[in-house]
Design a protein around this motif. Structure first.
Motif, PDB file in Angstrom:
ATOM      1  N   ARG A  65      -2.122  -4.344 -15.262  1.00  0.00           N
ATOM      2  CA  ARG A  65      -2.480  -3.083 -14.606  1.00  0.00           C
ATOM      3  C   ARG A  65      -3.636  -2.431 -15.359  1.00  0.00           C
ATOM      4  O   ARG A  65      -3.552  -2.158 -16.563  1.00  0.00           O
ATOM      5  CB  ARG A  65      -1.265  -2.148 -14.577  1.00  0.00           C
ATOM      6  CG  ARG A  65      -1.523  -0.824 -13.869  1.00  0.00           C
ATOM      7  CD  ARG A  65      -0.261   0.035 -13.863  1.00  0.00           C
ATOM      8  NE  ARG A  65      -0.453   1.258 -13.088  1.00  0.00           N
ATOM      9  CZ  ARG A  65      -0.807   2.423 -13.617  1.00  0.00           C
ATOM     10  NH1 ARG A  65      -0.998   2.537 -14.930  1.00  0.00           N
ATOM     11  NH2 ARG A  65      -0.951   3.491 -12.847  1.00  0.00           N
ATOM     12  N   HIS A  66      -4.737  -2.184 -14.660  1.00  0.00           N
ATOM     13  CA  HIS A  66      -5.953  -1.604 -15.227  1.00  0.00           C
ATOM     14  C   HIS A  66      -6.560  -2.479 -16.321  1.00  0.00           C
ATOM     15  O   HIS A  66      -7.328  -1.980 -17.156  1.00  0.00           O
ATOM     16  CB  HIS A  66      -5.690  -0.197 -15.780  1.00  0.00           C
ATOM     17  CG  HIS A  66      -5.232   0.770 -14.744  1.00  0.00           C
ATOM     18  ND1 HIS A  66      -4.720   2.023 -15.066  1.00  0.00           N
ATOM     19  CD2 HIS A  66      -5.185   0.702 -13.385  1.00  0.00           C
ATOM     20  CE1 HIS A  66      -4.394   2.654 -13.948  1.00  0.00           C
ATOM     21  NE2 HIS A  66      -4.668   1.876 -12.909  1.00  0.00           N
ATOM     22  N   LYS A 110       0.830  -1.196   0.000  1.00  0.00           N
ATOM     23  CA  LYS A 110       0.000   0.000   0.000  1.00  0.00           C
ATOM     24  C   LYS A 110       0.866   1.249   0.000  1.00  0.00           C
ATOM     25  O   LYS A 110       1.922   1.296   0.632  1.00  0.00           O
ATOM     26  CB  LYS A 110      -0.914   0.010   1.230  1.00  0.00           C
ATOM     27  CG  LYS A 110      -1.926  -1.131   1.245  1.00  0.00           C
ATOM     28  CD  LYS A 110      -2.896  -1.035   0.103  1.00  0.00           C
ATOM     29  CE  LYS A 110      -3.923  -2.156   0.173  1.00  0.00           C
ATOM     30  NZ  LYS A 110      -4.830  -2.132  -0.991  1.00  0.00           N
ATOM     31  N   ASP A 111       0.400   2.246  -0.748  1.00  0.00           N
ATOM     32  CA  ASP A 111       1.165   3.493  -0.807  1.00  0.00           C
ATOM     33  C   ASP A 111       1.225   4.121   0.563  1.00  0.00           C
ATOM     34  O   ASP A 111       0.218   4.231   1.254  1.00  0.00           O
ATOM     35  CB  ASP A 111       0.511   4.475  -1.786  1.00  0.00           C
ATOM     36  CG  ASP A 111       0.646   3.978  -3.212  1.00  0.00           C
ATOM     37  OD1 ASP A 111      -0.188   4.375  -4.027  1.00  0.00           O
ATOM     38  OD2 ASP A 111       1.584   3.203  -3.487  1.00  0.00           O
ATOM     39  N   ALA A 151      -8.919   7.357 -15.220  1.00  0.00           N
ATOM     40  CA  ALA A 151      -8.533   8.749 -14.976  1.00  0.00           C
ATOM     41  C   ALA A 151      -8.048   9.398 -16.270  1.00  0.00           C
ATOM     42  O   ALA A 151      -7.473   8.742 -17.140  1.00  0.00           O
ATOM     43  CB  ALA A 151      -7.446   8.820 -13.911  1.00  0.00           C
ATOM     44  N   THR A 195      -2.990   7.437 -14.379  1.00  0.00           N
ATOM     45  CA  THR A 195      -2.590   7.385 -12.975  1.00  0.00           C
ATOM     46  C   THR A 195      -3.481   6.423 -12.198  1.00  0.00           C
ATOM     47  O   THR A 195      -3.008   5.651 -11.366  1.00  0.00           O
ATOM     48  CB  THR A 195      -2.673   8.775 -12.338  1.00  0.00           C
ATOM     49  OG1 THR A 195      -3.995   9.304 -12.557  1.00  0.00           O
ATOM     50  CG2 THR A 195      -1.650   9.713 -12.955  1.00  0.00           C
ATOM     51  N   GLU A 196      -4.778   6.477 -12.461  1.00  0.00           N
ATOM     52  CA  GLU A 196      -5.754   5.579 -11.853  1.00  0.00           C
ATOM     53  C   GLU A 196      -6.689   5.075 -12.944  1.00  0.00           C
ATOM     54  O   GLU A 196      -6.730   5.610 -14.049  1.00  0.00           O
ATOM     55  CB  GLU A 196      -6.560   6.306 -10.761  1.00  0.00           C
ATOM     56  CG  GLU A 196      -5.727   6.913  -9.642  1.00  0.00           C
ATOM     57  CD  GLU A 196      -5.095   5.878  -8.737  1.00  0.00           C
ATOM     58  OE1 GLU A 196      -5.555   4.710  -8.769  1.00  0.00           O
ATOM     59  OE2 GLU A 196      -4.161   6.222  -7.997  1.00  0.00           O
ATOM     60  N   LEU A 197      -7.432   4.027 -12.609  1.00  0.00           N
ATOM     61  CA  LEU A 197      -8.367   3.467 -13.577  1.00  0.00           C
ATOM     62  C   LEU A 197      -9.363   4.523 -14.032  1.00  0.00           C
ATOM     63  O   LEU A 197      -9.976   5.213 -13.212  1.00  0.00           O
ATOM     64  CB  LEU A 197      -9.105   2.277 -12.946  1.00  0.00           C
ATOM     65  CG  LEU A 197     -10.098   1.552 -13.861  1.00  0.00           C
ATOM     66  CD1 LEU A 197      -9.371   0.891 -15.019  1.00  0.00           C
ATOM     67  CD2 LEU A 197     -10.909   0.528 -13.075  1.00  0.00           C
ATOM     68  N   ASP A 208     -10.385  -3.898 -13.267  1.00  0.00           N
ATOM     69  CA  ASP A 208      -8.944  -3.794 -13.006  1.00  0.00           C
ATOM     70  C   ASP A 208      -8.502  -5.033 -12.239  1.00  0.00           C
ATOM     71  O   ASP A 208      -8.765  -5.166 -11.043  1.00  0.00           O
ATOM     72  CB  ASP A 208      -8.629  -2.530 -12.203  1.00  0.00           C
ATOM     73  CG  ASP A 208      -7.126  -2.311 -12.025  1.00  0.00           C
ATOM     74  OD1 ASP A 208      -6.333  -3.159 -12.492  1.00  0.00           O
ATOM     75  OD2 ASP A 208      -6.749  -1.300 -11.412  1.00  0.00           O
ATOM     76  N   PHE A 243       0.057   8.856 -16.381  1.00  0.00           N
ATOM     77  CA  PHE A 243       1.032   8.478 -15.354  1.00  0.00           C
ATOM     78  C   PHE A 243       2.344   9.231 -15.580  1.00  0.00           C
ATOM     79  O   PHE A 243       2.896   9.229 -16.684  1.00  0.00           O
ATOM     80  CB  PHE A 243       1.291   6.970 -15.394  1.00  0.00           C
ATOM     81  CG  PHE A 243       2.210   6.493 -14.313  1.00  0.00           C
ATOM     82  CD1 PHE A 243       1.732   6.209 -13.046  1.00  0.00           C
ATOM     83  CD2 PHE A 243       3.569   6.336 -14.557  1.00  0.00           C
ATOM     84  CE1 PHE A 243       2.587   5.772 -12.044  1.00  0.00           C
ATOM     85  CE2 PHE A 243       4.427   5.902 -13.564  1.00  0.00           C
ATOM     86  CZ  PHE A 243       3.932   5.616 -12.300  1.00  0.00           C
ATOM     87  N   ALA A 284      -6.318  -4.612  -9.054  1.00  0.00           N
ATOM     88  CA  ALA A 284      -6.900  -3.996  -7.854  1.00  0.00           C
ATOM     89  C   ALA A 284      -7.885  -4.964  -7.208  1.00  0.00           C
ATOM     90  O   ALA A 284      -8.314  -5.940  -7.824  1.00  0.00           O
ATOM     91  CB  ALA A 284      -7.598  -2.688  -8.210  1.00  0.00           C
ATOM     92  N   HIS A 324      -0.739   5.114 -20.241  1.00  0.00           N
ATOM     93  CA  HIS A 324      -0.989   4.629 -18.882  1.00  0.00           C
ATOM     94  C   HIS A 324      -1.556   5.760 -18.034  1.00  0.00           C
ATOM     95  O   HIS A 324      -0.950   6.829 -17.922  1.00  0.00           O
ATOM     96  CB  HIS A 324       0.303   4.105 -18.256  1.00  0.00           C
ATOM     97  CG  HIS A 324       0.859   2.908 -18.966  1.00  0.00           C
ATOM     98  ND1 HIS A 324       0.549   1.620 -18.618  1.00  0.00           N
ATOM     99  CD2 HIS A 324       1.695   2.823 -20.031  1.00  0.00           C
ATOM    100  CE1 HIS A 324       1.173   0.780 -19.430  1.00  0.00           C
ATOM    101  NE2 HIS A 324       1.872   1.488 -20.299  1.00  0.00           N
TER     102      HIS A 324
END
Length: 547
Positions: free
Chosen positions: A450-451, A26-27, A99, A95-97, A460, A103, A463, A93
Motif C-alpha cells: 500500500r502506497h 471500489k469505495d 497526504a 489516508t491517500e498517497l 503506489d 489513516f 493503485a 499510514h
C-alpha cells in the motif's frame, strides 16, 4: 485448434473475473441515517451483562472528557467515561498517497461509529453500575511516548472504597496495546468482577463478502478459537443470530482492507459473543463482537490485575502471528492461501535483498515463470505437434463424414499413434491460473504494498497506473506473443476475436493495481524470451511453423 480456443476462453474468463473484482473493491459510501447519532449516544445493551449478574446493562454514553495517548505509530483518543478508545490514528499510514492526514482506523462521530470498548462487569464491576459507567480521572490530557513503553493509568474509586486503575500500555514501534485493570479491594468484603472487551461498528451489509468468487476484500467480523484458528463472522451473521462460543484461547476482531482491530484475552475460559444493537427500519444498527473473561474473585484487603491485549493497526503477518495463533490469517488469501503465503514470503525475501517492492515483483515473476518453464515448453511443443496433425485430421473428417462416434474413435487412435496429447496446450495454462490468482491476492492483501513506490511515475503499486503506461506496454507485449505463436484457427470470426484479444486485455488492465499489471507485463516479457528459445529448438527439429 481446440487448445487455442480453450486458452482464449480461460484467459477471457480470468481477466473478466479480475476486472469484476476490481470494480467490486471500489469505495461505495453508504449514506448513514441521522438516527445513527441517536444510536451512538442512547442505546441499551452496549455493556454486556456479567456471567454472575442479571442486572440490565446501563445506557451507553459518551462524554467530552477525552485524552490523547501517542506512541511513534499510534495516536489514541480515550474517553475517560468508561475508558473506551474512541479514535485511533495510524501515524505511519496516510489516508491517500502523499497526504498529510493520517489513516483513521477507529472513530466515533455522526457518520461512522467504530470503537474499541472494555470494562469490568460482574457483581461488583464498575461498568455494571446501574447509574452508568465509571468516570475515570487522570493527570493530564495528552501523553507521548519517550522511552520504549508508555503506561497511562486512569483511576476510579467506587462508593465502597474499591480502587480501580485502568492502564493502557503502548510499546514503541508496536501496534498491540495492553489494557489492564489493577483492582485494589480495601473494602471489608470480597468482590467479584469480570473483564470484557468488545468492538462496535456500524453495520453495512453491502460490505459483507457475498460470494467466494467475487474476491473482494472482506470487511466484517472474525474470530479464532482453539478449535478453529480463523473464522469469518459476517455482519449479516451478527444481524441474524448472536455468537456464543467458549474457548481457552483465541481472539475476536473486525477486518477491513489492509487493517484489523482485534481483542486477545488471556488463555482461560473466555466467552465470545456478538450483538446487534439499535436496529430500526431505517438502519441495520451496530454490530458488536466481544469477549468476557472468567469471573475473578478478589478477597478483602487484597489486589489483583486482570488484562487483555488489543491490536490496532495494519495486517502485519509476522507480528500478529507472534501475538496469538491465527491472527495472521486475517491477511486473507482465500482458498488459495497455501500458494499465496509462500509467494508473499518469497516477495518479502526479494524485497529484503533489493529494498523495492516493484523490483521484488519483477524478481518473483522471473522466479515463477522460470519454475514453470518445463510446462511452457510442453505447451508449445504440443501446439506444434498438433499443427502437424491438421492434414491427417482433415482427411479423417472427410472420411468419417457425419459419424461423430467414428470420428472421435479415429482421432483418439491417431493421437495415440502419434503420441500427442490434445490437451497439452491447455494444461500448462490451467496449472498457471492458481498461481496468477494467488499472486493477485498476495499483492492485493499485503499492506506492505500500500502506497509502495516502484520507479518514475509509479509511486503506489496498490493503485492503478495514473498514465496507463504499464497496461499499454502489457498490450504491446501480448500482441507480440500472439504474432509469435502458431495458430490453427481457421474460422474468420475466431481469428478476429484472437486478434482483438490484446486490445480487450489492455482495456481490462487499465483499472488494475500497478503491481499486478507489472507482474503480467514482465510475465509477457518472459514468455517472449521463452518462446524464442523454444521455437528455435523446435525449428531445428522441423516442428515449428508460423504459417
Amino acid at each position: 485448434m481446440e487448445s487455442q480456443r480453450n486458452l482464449l476462453v480461460i484467459g477471457l474468463l480470468f481477466v473478466s473475473f479480475l476486472l469484476f473484482t476490481e470494480w467490486q473493491n471500489k469505495d461505495n459510501p453508504v449514506a448513514v441515517p441521522t438516527t445513527i447519532q441517536a444510536i451512538t449516544n442512547g442505546l441499551t445493551g452496549d455493556v454486556p451483562a456479567g456471567s454472575d449478574s442479571s442486572t440490565d446493562a446501563p445506557i451507553s454514553e459518551q462524554s467530552n472528557n477525552l485524552i490523547t495517548i501517542s506512541s511513534d505509530v499510534l495516536e489514541l483518543t480515550i474517553d475517560t467515561l468508561g475508558g473506551d478508545i474512541v479514535r485511533a490514528d495510524l501515524l505511519e499510514h496516510a489516508t491517500e498517497l502523499d497526504a498529510e492526514e493520517r489513516f483513521t482506523l477507529l472513530q466515533n462521530d455522526a457518520t461512522n461509529v467504530y470503537v474499541a470498548q472494555s470494562g469490568l462487569i460482574g457483581a461488583n464491576g464498575p461498568d455494571a453500575n446501574a447509574d452508568g459507567r465509571p468516570q475515570y480521572t487522570t493527570t493530564a490530557q495528552n501523553f507521548s511516548i519517550s522511552g520504549d513503553t508508555l503506561s497511562i493509568p486512569l483511576s476510579y474509586t467506587d462508593t465502597n472504597g474499591v480502587e480501580f486503575t485502568k492502564v493502557f500500555t503502548l510499546t514503541r514501534g508496536s501496534y498491540d496495546i495492553e489494557v489492564s485493570y489493577q483492582v485494589n479491594n480495601q473494602s471489608a468484603n470480597a468482590i467479584s468482577v469480570q473483564m470484557y472487551g468488545q468492538l462496535k461498528q456500524n453495520i453495512d451489509l453491502s460490505t459483507d463478502e457475498s460470494s467466494g468468487m467475487m474476491m473482494k476484500a472482506y470487511r466484517g467480523a472474525a474470530l479464532g478459537t482453539t478449535d478453529k484458528r480463523y473464522e469469518k463472522y459476517k455482519f449479516s451473521d451478527i444481524s441474524d443470530a448472536n455468537l456464543s462460543r467458549t474457548t481457552d484461547a483465541g481472539w475476536i476482531g473486525m477486518l477491513q482492507h489492509y487493517f484489523v482491530t482485534a481483542w486477545i484475552p488471556g488463555d482461560s475460559q473466555n466467552h465470545f459473543y456478538s450483538l446487534n444493537i439499535g436496529r430500526t427500519e431505517f438502519s441495520q444498527g451496530q454490530a458488536i463482537i466481544g469477549f468476557k473473561q472468567p469471573v475473578e474473585a478478589i478477597a478483602a484487603n487484597s489486589e489483583k490485575t486482570i488484562s487483555a491485549k488489543l491490536w490496532l493497526g495494519p495486517k502485519l503477518q509476522d507480528e500478529m502471528g507472534q501475538l496469538v495463533e491465527g491472527l495472521d490469517l486475517t491477511v486473507d488469501y482465500s482458498w488459495l492461501w497455501f500458494i499465496a503465503q509462500p509467494l508473499f514470503k518469497l516477495l518479502q525475501f526479494f524485497h529484503g535483498l533489493v529494498g523495492n517492492w516493484g523490483i521484488a515483483v519483477i524478481m518473483i515473476t522471473f522466479t515463477v515463470r522460470g519454475a514453470m518453464y518445463p510446462l511452457t515448453k510442453a505447451q508449445y511443443t504440443s501446439m506444434a505437434k498438433m499443427r502437424l496433425l491438421q492434414p491427417k485430421l482433415t482427411a479423417l473428417r472427410e472420411k468419417c463424414g457425419d459419424d461423430k462416434q467414428k470420428m472421435s474413435q479415429s482421432m483418439m487412435a491417431l493421437y495415440k499413434e502419434e503420441k500427442v496429447n490434445p490437451l497439452g496446450g491447455c494444461f500448462p495454462m490451467i496449472i498457471q491460473m492458481p498461481i496468477f490468482i494467488s499472486l493477485y491476492w498476495a499483492l492485493m492483501e499485503s499492506v506492505e504494498l500500500r502506497h509502495a513506490p516502484f520507479a518514475l511515475w509509479i509511486q503506489d503499486l496498490s493503485a492503478q497506473d495514473p498514465y496507463y503506461v504499464l497496461p499499454l506496454l502489457m498490450g504491446v507485449t501480448m500482441f507480440m506473443i500472439q504474432k509469435m505463436s502458431p495458430t490453427q484457427v481457421q474460422d474468420p470470426m475466431q481469428q478476429k476475436v484472437m486478434q482483438f484479444m490484446p486490445v480487450m486485455f489492455t482495456f481490462f488492465f487499465l483499472w488494475f493495481p500497478a503491481g499486478l499489471v507489472l507482474y503480467w507485463l514482465m510475465s509477457n516479457v518472459v514468455t517472449i524470451i521463452q518462446q524464442t528459445i523454444i521455437f528455435r529448438a523446435l525449428e531445428k527439429q522441423g516442428l515449428h511453423s508460423k504459417k
